[in-house]
Scaffold this active site. Structure first.
Site, PDB file in Angstrom:
ATOM      1  CE  LYS A 153      33.666  44.284  41.195  1.00 14.70           C
ATOM      2  NZ  LYS A 153      34.800  43.354  41.391  1.00 14.70           N
ATOM      3  N   GLY A 154      37.868  47.131  41.411  1.00 21.11           N
ATOM      4  CA  GLY A 154      38.762  47.660  40.381  1.00 21.11           C
ATOM      5  C   GLY A 154      40.220  47.563  40.750  1.00 21.11           C
ATOM      6  N   GLY A 155      40.506  46.851  41.878  1.00 22.90           N
ATOM      7  CA  GLY A 155      41.907  46.630  42.225  1.00 22.90           C
ATOM      8  C   GLY A 155      42.628  45.930  41.079  1.00 22.90           C
ATOM      9  CD  GLU A 171      35.636  43.605  38.104  1.00 24.83           C
ATOM     10  OE1 GLU A 171      36.484  42.726  38.211  1.00 24.83           O
ATOM     11  OE2 GLU A 171      35.648  44.649  38.779  1.00 24.83           O
ATOM     12  N   GLY A 231      34.430  39.307  42.932  1.00 19.62           N
ATOM     13  CA  GLY A 231      35.120  39.687  44.165  1.00 19.62           C
ATOM     14  C   GLY A 231      34.958  41.176  44.435  1.00 19.62           C
ATOM     15  CB  ALA A 232      34.342  43.449  46.610  1.00 21.50           C
TER      16      ALA A 232
HETATM   17  O1  LIG Z   1      37.462  44.393  41.246  1.00 20.93           O
HETATM   18  C1  LIG Z   1      38.227  43.519  40.963  1.00 20.93           C
HETATM   19  C2  LIG Z   1      39.034  43.532  39.743  1.00 20.93           C
HETATM   20  O2  LIG Z   1      38.795  44.687  38.990  1.00 20.93           O
HETATM   21  C3  LIG Z   1      38.386  42.354  41.890  1.00 20.93           C
HETATM   22  O3  LIG Z   1      37.170  41.721  42.027  1.00 20.93           O
HETATM   23  C4  LIG Z   1      38.857  42.880  43.225  1.00 20.93           C
HETATM   24  O4  LIG Z   1      40.075  43.570  43.006  1.00 20.93           O
HETATM   25  C5  LIG Z   1      39.080  41.742  44.217  1.00 20.93           C
HETATM   26  O5  LIG Z   1      40.145  40.946  43.803  1.00 20.93           O
HETATM   27  P1  LIG Z   1      40.632  39.678  44.637  1.00 20.93           P
HETATM   28  O6  LIG Z   1      39.553  38.656  44.535  1.00 20.93           O
HETATM   29  O7  LIG Z   1      41.910  39.284  43.950  1.00 20.93           O
HETATM   30  O8  LIG Z   1      40.868  40.131  46.045  1.00 20.93           O
END
Ligand SMILES: O=C(CO)[C@H](O)[C@H](O)COP(=O)(O)O
Length: 395
Positions: free
Chosen positions: A257-259, A266, A245-246
C-alpha cells in the site's frame, strides 16, 4: 531412525556439492522441490534460512512432478528458460518485443528465479533488438503505428472495465460489512471513492448512524463531500471496520500500500479496526508481491533520513530505493505528515514480515507500505463482473 555420523557427513557433502555446482536459479528450484515433495532442507541451513525457504516454497505447488508458481510453470534450468524466452521474445508477426513486453509475455506462462534479469540480458544481446533499423515487414509497420497511436476506444474500454471492477469490490465491502451505529475507517485512493459513495447512499436510504475516520486529507474531503460524519481517531479509537484499497495483494493477504502516499495513517487506522477489509480491482491480484505492482514498496521517511535509509535498504536487501518525485510540482512528494517517500523496487522474493520489521527499525523510517497480517478479507472486482473473495480464514 537416527542417522549415523557417516550418513550426516554424506548429506553434508552432497549439500555442499549441490551449492557449488548449481547456479542460483537451479538451486532455488531444487530447494523448493525438496521442501514440497519431501520436507527436506539443506542440512546446513539455520532456522531462519529454513523459515525463509519455507515461506518462499509456500508460493509454489507440485503438480505431477512439476513445480508451479501460481498458474505459471516454474522453470528449473537456464537452458529451459532460454527456450521459453525464445518462444515469446518474437511476436507471431515477427516483431521483437523488447525488454518489458518480452518479460511480460514470458511471465504470463512461466516463472523462474532471476527471470527479469535474464530477459533483460537476452533482449540486450539480440541483434534484431539492437538494430531497430532492420527493414520491417508490413505487419510490423502496422503494429508499430498502432502502438504509437493506440485506438482511443481501447483505452476507454480498459478504464471502464477497471472502474467497474473497483465499484463492484467497493459495493460488496460496504454492503456486507457496514452496519448501523458503527465507526468506519475510510482509506485513500481511487477505489475508496466508490465505497464512500455507496456508504452515503446507504446512510441516506437506511437512515444509518455512521462515523467515519479518515486516513488522509483526501479521505477527509471525500467523507465531507458525501455528507458523512468525520471523526478523529483520537476520540474514536474503537473502529468497527476499516475499508481501504491496495496496490497489490498476494496469495497470503500480504499487501503493498502507499501508492497514494498515505500508508502511515492507513496502517494506524487498519490496526485499530476490529476488521480490515480491502477492496481492489483484478489488476491487484497477485500470487507474490512484485508480480503485478512494479513501482516498489513505499517507505515513509523523515526528510533528513532519506539518503541513509535508501542506502541501508539497498545494501541489506538489494534493489533500488528511490525518492518519489512530484509530478505537477518541482521536488519530492511530501506526505500529509510532512515526510518524504522512498519507493523500494526489490529484485527478489523476501520474507516480507522480517523485511518489514527490519526496515521499520531503521532510524528515520516512519512506516512501510507492507501490510502483513492485517487484512481479514479482500474483495477483488473482476473483469467479468463477478467479485472474488480472498479471506484470511480460507487460506
Ligand atoms: O495505499 C493507498 C494510498 O496510500 C491506496 O489504497 C492504494 O494506492 C490503492 O489506490 P487505488 O484505489 O487508487 O488503486
Amino acid at each position: 531412525m537416527p542417522l549415523y555420523r557417516n550418513q550426516w557427513r554424506q548429506m553434508l557433502i552432497e549439500d555442499l556439492l549441490f551449492i557449488r555446482f548449481l547456479d542460483d536459479m537451479e538451486r532455488k528450484w531444487v530447494e523448493v522441490f525438496n521442501v514440497l515433495s519431501a520436507g527436506l532442507y539443506p542440512v546446513f541451513y539455520s532456522k531462519s534460512k529454513r523459515y525463509t525457504l519455507r515461506s518462499y516454497a509456500s508460493k509454489f505447488t507440485l503438480q505431477g512432478g512439476e513445480l508451479f508458481y501460481g498458474d505459471k510453470k516454474a522453470i528449473k534450468s537456464r537452458e529451459e528458460a532460454r527456450a521459453c524466452f525464445d518462444e515469446f521474445h518474437v511476436s507471431p508477426d515477427g516483431k521483437h518485443l523488447g525488454i518489458t513486453r518480452s518479460r511480460d509475455a514470458v511471465g504470463s506462462k512461466y516463472y523462474w528465479f532471476g527471470m527479469s534479469r535474464d530477459t533483460e540480458k537476452w533482449v540486450l544481446e539480440c541483434d534484431k533488438c539492437k538494430n531497430p533499423a532492420a527493414p520491417l515487414t508490413p505487419a510490423q509497420i502496422r503494429i508499430k503505428k498502432e502502438a504509437r497511436n493506440p485506438p482511443k476506444i481501447k483505452r476507454g474500454v480498459l478504464n471502464k472495465a477497471v472502474e467497474d471492477a473497483k465499484k463492484l469490490a467497493a459495493y460488496a465491502a460496504v454492503d456486507y460489512h457496514v452496519k448501523d451505529n458503527q465507526t468506519v475507517g475510510i482509506g485513500s485512493g481511487s477505489t475508496i471513492i466508490h465505497a464512500v459513495k455507496r456508504l452515503a447512499e446507504r446512510v441516506k436510504a437506511e437512515n444509518l448512524n455512521i462515523l467515519c475516520v479518515p486516513t488522509s486529507s483526501q479521505a477527509r474531503q471525500l467523507i465531507h463531500d458525501n455528507g458523512l460524519t468525520v471523526v478523529d481517531i483520537k476520540r474514536h479509537l474503537e473502529i468497527d471496520v476499516a475499508i481501504d484499497g491496495a496496490d497489490e495483494v498476494d496469495s497470503e493477504l500480504n499487501l503493498i500500500k502507499g501508492g497514494g502516499g498515505c500508508l502511515t495513517q492507513e496502517k494506524i487506522v487498519a490496526s485499530c479496526a476490529k476488521s480490515f477489509i480491502v477492496i481492489a480491482d483484478y489488476r491487484k491480484d497477485s500470487s507474490a508481491l512484485g508480480e503485478q505492482w512494479k513501482k516498489g514498496i513505499p517507505v515513509e521517511v523523515i526528510p533528513m533520513a532519506y539518503v541513509p535509509v535508501s542506502r541501508a535498504i539497498q545494501s541489506q536487501f538489494g534493489g533500488s530505493a528511490d525518492l518519489r518525485m512530484a509530478v505537477s510540482k518541482a521536488g519530492p512528494v511530501v506526505t500529509d505528515n510532512g515526510n518524504f517517500l522512498l519507493d523500494w523496487r526489490f529484485d527478489q522474493e523476501h520474507n516480507w514480515s522480517a523485511v518489514n520489521t527490519t526496515i521499520k527499525m531503521m532510524p528515520g523510517v516512519v512506516d512501510t507500505g507492507l501490510f502483513i497480517n492485517l487484512a481479514e478479507r479482500v474483495y477483488f472486482g473482476m473483469e467479468d463482473g463477478t467479485v472474488k473473495i480472498r479471506d484470511k480464514n480460507m487460506l
